[in-house]
Enzyme design. Structure first.
Site, PDB file in Angstrom:
ATOM      1  N   GLU A  83      80.205  13.792  32.440  1.00 57.96           N
ATOM      2  CA  GLU A  83      81.639  13.184  33.777  1.00 57.96           C
ATOM      3  C   GLU A  83      81.675  11.109  33.975  1.00 57.96           C
ATOM      4  OE1 GLU A  83      80.758  15.349  37.264  1.00 57.96           O
ATOM      5  OE2 GLU A  83      79.968  17.109  36.000  1.00 57.96           O
TER       6      GLU A  83
ATOM      7  N   THR B 132      86.301  19.154  28.601  1.00 61.85           N
ATOM      8  CA  THR B 132      85.783  18.211  27.936  1.00 61.85           C
ATOM      9  C   THR B 132      86.377  18.894  26.132  1.00 61.85           C
ATOM     10  OG1 THR B 132      83.818  17.717  28.668  1.00 61.85           O
ATOM     11  CG2 THR B 132      83.732  17.157  26.434  1.00 61.85           C
TER      12      THR B 132
END
Length: 427
Positions: A406, A166
């Site tokens: 996630e 990320t």
């Protein structure tokens, strides 16, 4: 007191070694009676080995981790020795075969995850990153040299891992990542990686960072193992992200790379694109589907105990009243259904028959229902829910985070929608 998973069986585990402060699976009521702690008899679907592993994990978590969690949450502190303790019991990278890992079933690994998150989602997050994302990635895509070098020490918690996907500008859209790797200008056989990753569990204390970056040569995403000890000063920084509202018992940070030299041999050789990180994420998402049910079950247990002890209205326990009973009934039902779904997908995963969308479904559903029910069960405590000593508010704050990371629940809805309709809704 705690038997390593590698050497534990149900027959070896004596009654003295079983947890006292948690449910005893051996003390089930007779089959014709309803057991509120296992409403749909999921226990009957487990093997003896899985039951023994679950009991070992729960004993450790309740007796060693639970007494530490309240202060850790208050201080926003994570004791890295926890992973060493888990490693001693064989709880890390549990599904991996060899390299000092236990090599157990996906269901057994899920039961470990459930036991950890029953204490706190932050502790489970630290374990999941180590086991599923980093160790799992190395086992799936690494060279034999990488496996031999990293996995045995990671299995013992002697090396800590972090997973960098990320980015500040790219959360749900990792394909647009800006972190790049190009030939190093002065070091032959090395690549130079620059970029930033954020919301990275374990990054402030990690020894090995699995970072995904676009290779300038082909424009494709590749995985790189960055060893902190090998990075020159100024090329790798991992500042912590402080003052979080949730997951305060785990460490979250950034990964900042400035022309960081990484050996070409530390690049995963045979996987490109998003297949690599998404394979790792699917394993972790399966664990989250188990873990959130553990957190919900702890909320149910706490709310039930409080409702039975709290007296109101002519000295009656508030558990007598219909609104309280409905809250407990709804939460217990969702926890039971979520457990059965996780077992089913785990069995299919062991057989190589689990589609990624199955994992999206149970991750989304179990996270969402755990969060909804935990919030509602807070109402049972009235104003006392505000006090962190009751534990319920900590679970609620944590479960909001599990619903977002996630793959936020809406993203998993689109994954499922694409599978159902055949139409891509992301673009």
């Amino acid at each position: 007191m705690y038997k390593p998973v590698l050497r534990t069986s149900a027959r070896q585990l004596t009654s003295a070694a079983r947890p006292v402060a948690v449910r005893s699976y051996a003390a089930h009521a007779t089959p014709q009676l309803f057991n509120w702690q296992d409403p749909l008899g999921s226990q009957n679907l487990l093997t003896e080995e899985e039951i023994a592993i679950s009991e070992t994990a729960e004993a450790y978590c309740q007796e060693r981790m639970l007494p530490r969690v309240l202060q850790a949450y208050r201080d926003e502190n994570y004791d890295k020795k926890i992973l060493e303790e888990m490693g001693e019991l064989g709880l890390l990278g549990a599904t991996i075969k060899g390299y000092d890992c236990a090599g157990v079933s996906n269901v057994a690994s899920g039961l470990i995850t459930k036991a950890v998150e029953r204490v706190d989602s932050g502790y489970r997050s630290g374990m999941s990153v180590q086991s599923s994302l980093v160790m799992g990635g190395i086992d799936e895509f690494g060279t034999q040299e990488m496996k031999d070098k990293f996995l045995p020490k990671m299995a013992k918690g002697k090396l800590l891992g972090a997973f960098g996907l990320t980015e500040p500008n790219h959360g749900s859209d990792p394909g647009s990542m800006e972190t790049t790797a190009k030939p190093h200008p002065t070091k032959k056989g090395y690549l130079s990686i620059s970029g930033a990753k954020t919301w990275i569990t374990n990054s402030p204390i990690a020894d090995v960072l699995l970072v995904w970056a676009k290779l300038a040569e082909d424009g494709k995403i590749h995985g790189f193992l960055i060893e902190r000890s090998e990075c020159p000063p100024g090329t790798l920084e991992t500042p912590a992200i402080k003052d979080k509202n949730g997951l305060r018992a785990s460490l979250t940070g950034m990964i900042q790379l400035d022309e960081c030299p990484v050996p070409e041999t530390n690049m995963f050789p045979d996987v490109t694109g998003l297949r690599g990180p998404f394979t790792c994420l699917n394993s972790a998402r399966y664990g989250i589907a188990w873990g959130t049910i553990g957190a919900l079950e702890d909320c149910i247990d706490r709310a039930r105990t409080y409702a039975l002890e709290r007296k109101q209205f002519k000295g009656n326990p508030i558990a007598k009243y219909q609104l309280v009973q409905k809250k407990l009934a709804d939460a217990t039902t969702d926890a039971a259904y979520g457990t059965l779904a996780a077992i089913q997908v785990g069995r299919l995963k062991d057989e190589g028959k689990a589609a990624p969308e199955m994992i999206s479904m149970i991750k989304r559903q179990n996270c969402d229902r755990a969060l909804v029910n935990a919030r509602i069960l807070q109402e049972v405590f009235g104003g006392n829910a505000v006090s962190d000593e009751y534990g319920i508010g900590r679970h609620v704050a944590n479960l909001f985070v599990t619903q977002t990371y996630e793959g936020q629940s809406d993203i998993h809805s689109l994954i499922l929608g694409r599978a159902i309709t055949g139409i891509q809704a992301f673009v």
